[in-house]
Design an enzyme around this catalytic site. Structure first.
Site, mmCIF file in Angstrom:
data_model
loop_
_atom_site.group_PDB
_atom_site.id
_atom_site.type_symbol
_atom_site.label_atom_id
_atom_site.label_comp_id
_atom_site.label_asym_id
_atom_site.label_seq_id
_atom_site.Cartn_x
_atom_site.Cartn_y
_atom_site.Cartn_z
ATOM 1 N N LYS A 231 0.971 -1.180 -0.039
ATOM 2 C CA LYS A 231 0.248 -0.031 0.026
ATOM 3 C C LYS A 231 0.758 1.147 -0.018
ATOM 4 C CE LYS A 231 -4.137 -1.940 2.197
ATOM 5 N NZ LYS A 231 -3.695 -3.413 2.347
ATOM 6 N N VAL A 232 1.790 1.302 1.089
ATOM 7 C CA VAL A 232 2.720 2.512 1.069
ATOM 8 C C VAL A 232 3.494 2.728 -0.129
ATOM 9 C CG1 VAL A 232 4.356 3.862 2.352
ATOM 10 C CG2 VAL A 232 2.670 2.570 3.563
ATOM 11 N N ALA A 311 10.355 2.397 6.493
ATOM 12 C CA ALA A 311 9.586 1.229 6.583
ATOM 13 C C ALA A 311 10.109 0.509 8.120
ATOM 14 C CB ALA A 311 9.868 0.033 5.514
ATOM 15 N N ARG A 312 11.077 -0.019 8.099
ATOM 16 C CA ARG A 312 11.664 -0.681 9.277
ATOM 17 C C ARG A 312 13.047 -0.512 9.220
ATOM 18 N NH1 ARG A 312 7.588 0.259 11.050
ATOM 19 N NH2 ARG A 312 6.099 -1.211 11.750
ATOM 20 N N ASP A 336 13.751 7.451 8.537
ATOM 21 C CA ASP A 336 12.799 7.723 9.586
ATOM 22 C C ASP A 336 12.597 6.626 10.624
ATOM 23 O OD1 ASP A 336 10.526 9.448 10.391
ATOM 24 O OD2 ASP A 336 9.166 7.526 10.079
ATOM 25 N N GLU A 341 15.172 2.035 18.744
ATOM 26 C CA GLU A 341 14.627 3.249 18.643
ATOM 27 C C GLU A 341 14.280 3.474 20.035
ATOM 28 O OE1 GLU A 341 11.067 3.223 16.089
ATOM 29 O OE2 GLU A 341 12.323 3.245 14.302
ATOM 30 N N HIS A 360 10.709 8.724 13.488
ATOM 31 C CA HIS A 360 9.647 7.711 13.318
ATOM 32 C C HIS A 360 8.569 8.611 12.986
ATOM 33 C CE1 HIS A 360 8.502 3.202 13.553
ATOM 34 N NE2 HIS A 360 7.776 3.982 12.723
ATOM 35 N N LEU A 361 8.536 9.625 12.005
ATOM 36 C CA LEU A 361 7.163 10.397 11.858
ATOM 37 C C LEU A 361 6.301 9.913 10.790
ATOM 38 C CD1 LEU A 361 9.141 13.707 12.333
ATOM 39 C CD2 LEU A 361 7.776 12.383 13.883
ATOM 40 N N GLY A 362 6.482 8.786 10.233
ATOM 41 C CA GLY A 362 6.016 8.248 8.941
ATOM 42 C C GLY A 362 4.277 8.404 9.193
ATOM 43 N N ALA A 363 4.008 7.894 10.182
ATOM 44 C CA ALA A 363 2.566 8.066 10.357
ATOM 45 C C ALA A 363 1.829 9.190 11.264
ATOM 46 C CB ALA A 363 1.880 6.811 11.205
#
Length: 624
Positions: A231-232, A311-312, A336, A341, A360-363
C-alpha cells in the site's frame, strides 16, 4: 406412517419451544492419538457460539473484524461483563472513546516487560504501537484470556505471531489509515534529501550562508526503485511518477497488472538496486529481510545512490550503511526508522553529515493518528464481538466481499465437522480428512480458507479440550496429526452461490452409524445451504434433507407404516420436543433413513427404547 412413493422425502416440522439444549452426558472415546484428554463442551454454549457466528456472518461487514468465537477462551468474561482492553502506548482520543463505549479501558504507558506480563492475565485485548514487544512470555502470562492484540499501525514485527497463533489469539493491525501519511513522508524525505533541506537549514541557523556547498540533484528523469510494492510503496510510486521520475519496483508478491496500471515495471531485486539512482524501502521486517541492505548489496548499487527508509530500521545493516556512505557508494540517506529506537545519541549513522533523520514520523499527521486510532479500535471491538474481519494478520485474509458471500457456508462447514466426528467410533484415531467443495465457479475463484478452518474447528472441539478458532485452526490440526486435503469440483449449479455443496470424508475409521459409510469404507457427509440455513443432504450413500440445528437422531430402519409414530411416541412420553422429522428411503418398503430433530437430549433409557424398535437396524444421537 410410510413415505409416499411420489417423493423420496417426507418432512414433518413441529414448532420448537426454543428451550436451551442440555449438555451431552456421554463421553466420546479419544479419537486423536496425540491427544490425551477428552472434554465435551456444553451444547448450550455451542448454541450461543453458533448463534453469534450466524448473527455476525450475516452482517454487511461495515466494521472490520474477524471470526473468533466470543467467550471461547478459558477465562473469557461472562455474558454481560465488559471486556478489559489494555492500551500500552498513546492512542488518539477518538479511538479511546470508541473503546470506552464498549469495554473497560486501561491506559498504562511505558510498561516494562515484567509489568506487562503481570497485567495481561486480567485483559481481553491489548493495543500497542511499535514500542511494546508482545513476546511469547506475554501470551503465556495471559493464561488464555487474551483474545486479540491490536497493532496501531502496519508493521507487526514487535508481535510474536507464532506464539499468538498457538495460543489462539487474533492479531489485527491498522493497514490503511496511515498509508497516505507514510507515503507523503517518504516523498518529503526524498525531496528534502535531494535538495539538502535539513543540512542547509542547520547551516543557516548556525549563521552561515553556504549556497555552493548545498547544491542538490534534480528528481526529473531519475530512476526510483520502490522496494516493497504494498500500500505505501504503491502510493510513493504514484507520487514519484507525478514528480517526473522513472519508477521501477521489486516485490515478489505484487501483481504485475497493478504495477503496470500506474506505469511501474516490476523487476528483480538485483536489477532494482543496480539500476536505481534513488531507492525507497517499504518492506516488512522478517527473517528474510533483516539486514538485507548490507555490504554485499551496497556493493551492487550505482555509485552515488540515495536511499530513503520509512519502513523498518532492521532491514538495513546500519554499520554497513555508514561504510557505504563513507566510501561514496551511497551519496545520501534519509531515515525515519532505526534498528534501535530511539537510536544511541552517539550513533555514527545519525550524526553523519550526509544523513537526514526524523524520529519515526511516518504516520505522524493529525489525520493519520485519528484514522489509525479509529481503525484499530474498530478492529479490536469487532474481534471481541466475534465478527468478521479482513485485517487479521494471523488468520485467513479474505476480502470483505468474499466474507459476505461465504457467511452462511461458514456455519454449514462447522456443523458438518461436528457431525462427522460424532459418527466416528473410537479406536484407530482420525488421521486423514478430505473435503470436497462443489461449485459452478472455476476452482481458482473459490476461496475455502475460512471453510477449512471452520471444518477443523468442528472436528476437533467436540473430542478435545483444545479451543479452536480461525487463528489457530491449521496449527492445531497439524499439532494433532490431522491431515486435511481439499478438492474443488465444478458442477452444473448456480454461479451466484460460491459453493453448491460441501462434502467431508474420513477414511480408515469405524463408524457408530454404519450407514454413514460409503462403498470404499469412508464416512461421508454432505451439506448445502438452503434459504440461509445449513442442511445435511447426504449421509453415506443415502440422500437426506435435514436442517442442521440442535440435536439430531438418525435411524436406519425398514420402511414400513407407523415408524414415525412409534419413535415420536417414545420421545413424547419423555417430554422430548420434536422440531422436525425427515424420512429418506431407497425404495418403498425397503430401507430408509429417518432424521429426527429434538430440542432436548433424550436420556439413555429413551435412546435405548428407540434402538429396540423392531424395524430400527441402527441409530445414533448427535449434538450439533
Amino acid at each position: 406412517m410410510a413415505a409416499s412413493s411420489a417423493s423420496p422425502f417426507i418432512v414433518l416440522r413441529v414448532p420448537s419451544d426454543n428451550s436451551s439444549q442440555s449438555s451431552m452426558r456421554s463421553a466420546f472415546l479419544p479419537l486423536f492419538k496425540p491427544s490425551s484428554s477428552v472434554s465435551l463442551k456444553s451444547s448450550s454454549s455451542r448454541s450461543r457460539s453458533t448463534a453469534l457466528v450466524v448473527r455476525n456472518a450475516l452482517k454487511t461487514l461495515e466494521s472490520k473484524s474477524t471470526l473468533v468465537s466470543k467467550g471461547s477462551g478459558p477465562e473469557a468474561p461472562s455474558l454481560g461483563t465488559k471486556p478489559t482492553i489494555l492500551v500500552s502506548e498513546k492512542l488518539g482520543e477518538v479511538g479511546l472513546e470508541l473503546l470506552r463505549s464498549f469495554g473497560t479501558v486501561d491506559c498504562s504507558y511505558n510498561l516494562s516487560p515484567e509489568e506487562l506480563c503481570s497485567k495481561i492475565s486480567l485483559c481481553d485485548a491489548l493495543i500497542v504501537r511499535s514500542g511494546t514487544k508482545v513476546t511469547r512470555q506475554v501470551f503465556e502470562a495471559a493464561k488464555g484470556r487474551l483474545k486479540v492484540v491490536g497493532r496501531a499501525g502496519v508493521g507487526i514485527d514487535n508481535v510474536d505471531l507464532q506464539a499468538a497463533t498457538e495460543f489462539g489469539c487474533l492479531v489485527v493491525n491498522a493497514p490503511t489509515a496511515n498509508t497516505v501519511a507514510a507515503a507523503e513522508h517518504g516523498i518529503a524525505l526524498l525531496a528534502g534529501m535531494a535538495r539538502n533541506v535539513a543540512q542547509a537549514d542547520a547551516s543557516m541557523k548556525a549563521g552561515k550562508w553556504q549556497r555552493n556547498k548545498y547544491v542538490g540533484v534534480s528528481l526529473v528523469g531519475k530512476t526510483l526503485a520502490v522496494m516493497g510494492f504494498g500500500k505505501v510503496g504503491t502510493e510513493v510510486a504514484r507520487r514519484a511518477k507525478g514528480l517526473g521520475m522513472n519508477v521501477i519496483a521489486h516485490d515478489p508478491y505484487a501483481p504485475a497488472d497493478r504495477a503496470r496500471a500506474i506505469g511501474v515495471d516490476l523487476v528483480s531485486f538485483d536489477e532494482a538496486i543496480a539500476t536505481a539512482e534513488f531507492i525507497s524501502l517499504h518492506m516488512p521486517l522478517t527473517p528474510a529481510t533483516s539486514k538485507l541492505f548490507n555490504d554485499e548489496n551496497f556493493s551492487k548499487m550505482k555509485k552515488g545512490v540515495r536511499i530513503i527508509n520509512v519502513a523498518r530500521g532492521g532491514v538495513i545493516d546500519e554499520d554497513a550503511l555508514v561504510r557505504a556512505l563513507d566510501s561514496g557508494i551511497v551519496a545520501q540517506a534519509a531515515l525515519d526508522v532505526f534498528t534501535e529506537e530511539p537510536p544511541p545519541k552517539d550513533s555514527k549513522l545519525v550524526q553523519h553529515e550526509n544523513v537526514t533523520v526524523t524520529p519515526h514520523l511516518g504516520a505522524s499527521t493529525k489525520e493519520a493518528q485519528e484514522g489509525v486510532a479509529v481503525e484499530i479500535a474498530e478492529a479490536v471491538v469487532g474481534a471481541l464481538n466475534g465478527e468478521l474481519s479482513a485485517t487479521a494478520v494471523n488468520a485467513p485474509m479474505v476480502p470483505p466481499e468474499v466474507l459476505s458471500e461465504l457467511a452462511p457456508y461458514v456455519v454449514l462447514a462447522e456443523k458438518l465437522g461436528r457431525m462427522v466426528v460424532q459418527l466416528v467410533a473410537g479406536g484407530a484415531g482420525i488421521n486423514s480428512v478430505k473435503v470436497v467443495y462443489r461449485s459452478a465457479r472455476d476452482p481458482e475463484n473459490v476461496d475455502t480458507r475460512l471453510l477449512r478452518a471452520m471444518i477443523t474447528k468442528g472436528i476437533i472441539e467436540p473430542i478435545s479440550s483444545t479451543i479452536v478458532n480461525l487463528v489457530n485452526a491449521d496449527f492445531t490440526a497439524k499439532q494433532k496429526g490431522l491431515r486435511i486435503s481439499e478438492e474443488r469440483v465444478v458442477v452444473d449449479a448456480s454461479p451466484e452461490c460460491p459453493v453448491d455443496s460441501i462434502e467431508i470424508r474420513i477414511s480408515n475409521v469405524q463408524s457408530k452409524f454404519p450407514s454413514a459409510l460409503m462403498d470404499n469404507g469412508e464416512i461421508a457427509v454432505e451439506g448445502r445451504v438452503k434459504g440461509g440455513i445449513p442442511h445435511l443432504t447426504r449421509i453415506g450413500s443415502f440422500s437426506v434433507d435435514v436442517s442442521l440445528e440442535g440435536n439430531l437422531i438418525l435411524c436406519k430402519q425398514v420402511d414400513q407404516p407407523g415408524m414415525i409414530g412409534q419413535v415420536g411416541n417414545i420421545l413424547g412420553e419423555k417430554n422430548v420436543n420434536v422440531n422436525f422429522m425427515s424420512v429418506c428411503r431407497t425404495a418403498p418398503r425397503k430401507m430408509a433413513i429417518m432424521a429426527i430433530g429434538v430440542d432436548e437430549e433424550p436420556d439413555k433409557e429413551t435412546l435405548k427404547r428407540i434402538g429396540e424398535v423392531q424395524a430400527v437396524e441402527e441409530f445414533v444421537f448427535l449434538t450439533l
